[in-house]
Write an enzyme that holds these catalytic residues in place. Sequence first.
Site, mmCIF file in Angstrom:
data_model
loop_
_atom_site.group_PDB
_atom_site.id
_atom_site.type_symbol
_atom_site.label_atom_id
_atom_site.label_comp_id
_atom_site.label_asym_id
_atom_site.label_seq_id
_atom_site.Cartn_x
_atom_site.Cartn_y
_atom_site.Cartn_z
ATOM 1 N N CYS A 59 33.817 13.180 -121.156
ATOM 2 C CA CYS A 59 33.123 14.008 -122.141
ATOM 3 C C CYS A 59 32.470 13.071 -123.160
ATOM 4 O O CYS A 59 33.168 12.303 -123.830
ATOM 5 C CB CYS A 59 34.153 14.904 -122.818
ATOM 6 S SG CYS A 59 33.478 15.843 -124.183
ATOM 7 N N CYS A 90 25.709 14.620 -121.573
ATOM 8 C CA CYS A 90 26.820 15.576 -121.646
ATOM 9 C C CYS A 90 27.228 15.773 -120.200
ATOM 10 O O CYS A 90 26.363 15.981 -119.335
ATOM 11 C CB CYS A 90 26.345 16.896 -122.255
ATOM 12 S SG CYS A 90 27.559 18.221 -122.075
HETATM 13 N N1 DGL Z 1 31.139 18.009 -121.493
HETATM 14 C C1 DGL Z 1 31.103 17.619 -122.831
HETATM 15 C C2 DGL Z 1 30.256 16.388 -123.074
HETATM 16 O O1 DGL Z 1 30.111 15.560 -122.202
HETATM 17 C C3 DGL Z 1 31.062 18.590 -123.975
HETATM 18 C C4 DGL Z 1 30.723 20.017 -123.830
HETATM 19 C C5 DGL Z 1 31.224 20.867 -124.990
HETATM 20 O O2 DGL Z 1 32.394 21.238 -124.952
HETATM 21 O O3 DGL Z 1 30.464 21.128 -125.935
HETATM 22 O O4 DGL Z 1 29.746 16.179 -124.142
#
Ligand code: DGL
Length: 267
Positions: A74, A186
């Site tokens: 993430c 993301c």
């Molecule tokens: N998948 C996450 C990222 O790479 C974040 C998504 C979220 O929960 O806002 O930033």
Amino acid sequence: MPTASVLVLDSGIGGLSVTREIRALCPYLHIDYLADLGAFPYGTKSGEEIISRMTTLVDRLGKSLSPSIIVVACNTASTVALDTIRLQTHIPVVGVVPAIKPAAAMSQTGVIGVLATEGTINRRYTHHLIQEFAHSRTVVLHGSSRLVQLAEQKLRNIPLPLDEIRQELMPLLKKAPDMDTVVLACTHFPLLKEEFTEAFPQIKFWVDSGLAIARRVEYLALMQGIKPESEEKPQPNRLYITSPTNQYHQSSLEPLLGDYDAEVIIV
Ligand code: DGL
């Protein structure tokens, strides 16, 4: 022989875009995937909230699962919590951060877009990456939490409105029509790559960090003596889903599961 398991964490199912690269490169590793749906989304939370949540999760699952490697799949969490997590545990931690360096090298027009959550867009870490690796490029940033929701929707087999995806990306493209490269900063966004490509065929390179992360995991596993021929067949991969209560509806998980065994944990 150490247990060959990797703990992968994300706010939701976005980290599965990283996990699929790890599974393709290192099928001999067992994956414990944690979707922190109890605290989804991370992109609109403060840095303090994310650090506190991540340290709780790493402490709890690090102890109960004893992984050989932890992957914070993430960008929103990695760009704020990596240092704290690394101080907290002796287990090697791999973070996923925006792939600005390879994107800067790839772009032919010199104009790069960075598509991320609002949290990642505002992080000092992201701006340092741009200064260090893309100072000679034009970099345009755009944060979208709606795209995160749409990626979650896609993996639950709910039809995606392509028009809405186009609208969400439009501000980025409008700011710099010469853009030929977009960093998918993301982990949810590589799951929408097909839709992005269809909506904006003029973008030549959609760049994410998945393969680089898988290579790092492979290397760290090797450093611990874990390699293909030395491992027995791993246990089925597991998907853990956090929930504040045990009222989670199993049916809402089914489209996500694939060949994962699922378990709900109360956090
Ligand atoms: N998948 C996450 C990222 O790479 C974040 C998504 C979220 O929960 O806002 O930033």
